[in-house]
Design an enzyme around this catalytic site. Structure first.
Site, PDB file in Angstrom:
ATOM      1  CB  ALA A 178     -34.478 -25.878 -19.742  1.00 30.71           C
ATOM      2  CB  CYS A 223     -28.876 -20.173 -18.108  1.00 28.84           C
ATOM      3  SG  CYS A 223     -28.941 -21.113 -19.643  1.00 28.84           S
TER       4      CYS A 223
HETATM    5  C1  FMN Z   1     -31.404 -30.781 -18.542  1.00 27.84           C
HETATM    6  C2  FMN Z   1     -31.051 -29.664 -17.601  1.00 27.84           C
HETATM    7  C3  FMN Z   1     -31.730 -28.467 -17.685  1.00 27.84           C
HETATM    8  C4  FMN Z   1     -31.432 -27.425 -16.796  1.00 27.84           C
HETATM    9  N1  FMN Z   1     -32.183 -26.269 -16.835  1.00 27.84           N
HETATM   10  C5  FMN Z   1     -31.999 -25.310 -15.889  1.00 27.84           C
HETATM   11  C6  FMN Z   1     -32.877 -24.182 -15.803  1.00 27.84           C
HETATM   12  O1  FMN Z   1     -33.837 -24.056 -16.566  1.00 27.84           O
HETATM   13  N2  FMN Z   1     -32.612 -23.265 -14.831  1.00 27.84           N
HETATM   14  C7  FMN Z   1     -31.564 -23.379 -13.952  1.00 27.84           C
HETATM   15  O2  FMN Z   1     -31.384 -22.517 -13.103  1.00 27.84           O
HETATM   16  N3  FMN Z   1     -30.754 -24.453 -13.995  1.00 27.84           N
HETATM   17  C8  FMN Z   1     -30.947 -25.421 -14.921  1.00 27.84           C
HETATM   18  N4  FMN Z   1     -30.160 -26.542 -14.926  1.00 27.84           N
HETATM   19  C9  FMN Z   1     -29.127 -26.691 -13.875  1.00 27.84           C
HETATM   20  C10 FMN Z   1     -29.685 -27.489 -12.687  1.00 27.84           C
HETATM   21  O3  FMN Z   1     -30.742 -26.801 -12.069  1.00 27.84           O
HETATM   22  C11 FMN Z   1     -28.570 -27.745 -11.641  1.00 27.84           C
HETATM   23  O4  FMN Z   1     -28.072 -26.522 -11.210  1.00 27.84           O
HETATM   24  C12 FMN Z   1     -27.428 -28.580 -12.197  1.00 27.84           C
HETATM   25  O5  FMN Z   1     -27.882 -29.683 -12.945  1.00 27.84           O
HETATM   26  C13 FMN Z   1     -26.509 -29.080 -11.060  1.00 27.84           C
HETATM   27  O6  FMN Z   1     -27.223 -29.880 -10.160  1.00 27.84           O
HETATM   28  P1  FMN Z   1     -27.119 -31.511 -10.186  1.00 27.84           P
HETATM   29  O7  FMN Z   1     -25.659 -31.853 -10.039  1.00 27.84           O
HETATM   30  O8  FMN Z   1     -27.952 -31.958  -9.026  1.00 27.84           O
HETATM   31  O9  FMN Z   1     -27.657 -31.937 -11.514  1.00 27.84           O
HETATM   32  C14 FMN Z   1     -30.411 -27.571 -15.821  1.00 27.84           C
HETATM   33  C15 FMN Z   1     -29.719 -28.781 -15.771  1.00 27.84           C
HETATM   34  C16 FMN Z   1     -30.018 -29.821 -16.628  1.00 27.84           C
HETATM   35  C17 FMN Z   1     -29.255 -31.113 -16.521  1.00 27.84           C
END
Ligand code: FMN
Length: 325
Positions: A11, A94
């Site tokens: 997001a 979320c």
């Molecule tokens: C700034 C930000 C916004 C996010 N918005 C969403 C979202 O809109 N929908 C969702 O399913 N996950 C959202 N997430 C979670 C990420 O999709 C992901 O699951 C999470 O960051 C873990 O993965 P990573 O370790 O590669 O960052 C968001 C994460 C971050 C950091």
């Protein structure tokens, strides 16, 4: 899907400007930021803007969230009929209070029966494939990842992406890849693993340790779209490509910025770009000073000048005020 590397929905980040930039770095699939079902069915202008997709981004998943069956189904139908998305994804991860209070996002994780009913209702109502992105559970005592994934499969879901954290963890602690592995072992639909893939080597380790079909990358791609091509290349060849130069980083940042201006207009783009620019500048010495200047920039011209100046200073090795660390 051209490869097994997926951009996570984020997001405030994963809009068309960022997604296209990441796509050009080779992502096999990109997810858009979450979209409120209520915002869609009330035709809220800002919400509708989130549906914009550039054909070059495809394949793409548009993600919706909601807590009531009727509104979720209605929103899904809208995405199905009026967008060029390839996939409709449902958010079951979320963790923020505002979303949980509406019985949406990670709240579902406590109730596999509700997961089944909601996913089945959406699957029945649309033509596009439906997928779910979820966390492994609510807290350590309520990890229903396998039950929830099986419910998604039974309900007709086409794939599931699993972030290896609980709701209570938010973004703290480590993602639990063992639970991701258990999900993979207990469903036949494709499983996308997510959480703490920070390097191309992590991506390979996740694929090997959990057996997932693809890896999803979120935070490691912030200000770092080349994380995607370095990962794709590493998975294909075993070769680790070098990090780009400061000039290349700034050029990509400027391209991203131009796209953001086209998408949202200069005023909003300048303000949104401040956080992205800070991410692009991460690891470049002296970036604190530059970040301050960026935060005060009011126009695209000012912001571009600051960024170009960083690149120019770096190129002039005799004045290395901004050095890569
Ligand atoms: C700034 C930000 C916004 C996010 N918005 C969403 C979202 O809109 N929908 C969702 O399913 N996950 C959202 N997430 C979670 C990420 O999709 C992901 O699951 C999470 O960051 C873990 O993965 P990573 O370790 O590669 O960052 C968001 C994460 C971050 C950091």
């Amino acid at each position: 899907m051209a490869n097994r590397v997926v951009l996570a929905p984020m997001a405030g980040v994963s809009n068309a400007a960022f997604r296209l930039t990441v796509k050009e770095f080779g992502a096999g699939l990109v997810y858009a930021e979450m979209i409120s079902d209520k915002g869609l069915i009330t035709r809220n202008k800002k919400t509708l803007e989130l549906l914009y997709i550039d054909e070059r981004e495809k394949p793409i998943a548009l993600q919706i969230f909601g807590g009531e069956k009727e509104t979720l189904v209605e929103a899904a139908k809208f995405v199905d009929q009026y967008t060029n998305a390839d996939i409709i994804d449902i958010n079951m991860g979320c963790p923020v209070n505002k979303v949980i209070k509406c019985e949406a996002g990670a709240k579902w994780l406590l109730d596999p029966k509700k997961v089944y009913e909601m996913v089945a209702a959406v699957v029945d109502a649309v033509k596009k494939p439906v997928t779910v992105k979820m966390r492994i559970g609510w807290d350590d005592e309520h990890i229903f990842a396998v039950e929830n994934a099986q419910a998604i499969e039974r309900a007709g879901g086409s794939a599931v992406a699993v972030h290896g954290r609980t709701r209570i963890q938010m973004y703290e602690g480590k993602a639990d890849w063992d639970v991701i592995c258990q999900v993979k072992e207990n469903v036949d639909i494709p499983v996308i693993g997510n959480g703490d893939v920070e390097t191309p080597q992590d991506a390979r380790r996740m694929l090997e340790e959990t057996g997932v079909d693809a890896v999803m990358i979120g935070r490691a791609a912030l200000g770092n779209p080349w994380m995607i091509y370095r990962t794709v290349h590493y998975l294909e060849t075993g070769e680790l490509m070098p990090e780009p130069s400061v000039r290349e980083k700034i050029d990509v940042c400027l391209l991203h910025f131009d796209r953001l201006i086209k998408l949202k207009g200069e005023y909003i783009a300048v303000r949104e770009m401040r956080k992205h620019a800070a991410w692009y500048l991460k690891g470049i010495r002296g970036n604190g000073m530059v970040r301050n200047a960026i935060n005060q920039a009011e126009t695209a011209e000012e912001l571009r000048a600051i960024l170009n100046n960083v690149a120019a200073q770096w190129e002039e090795q005799e004045k290395p005020e901004f050095q890569a660390v």
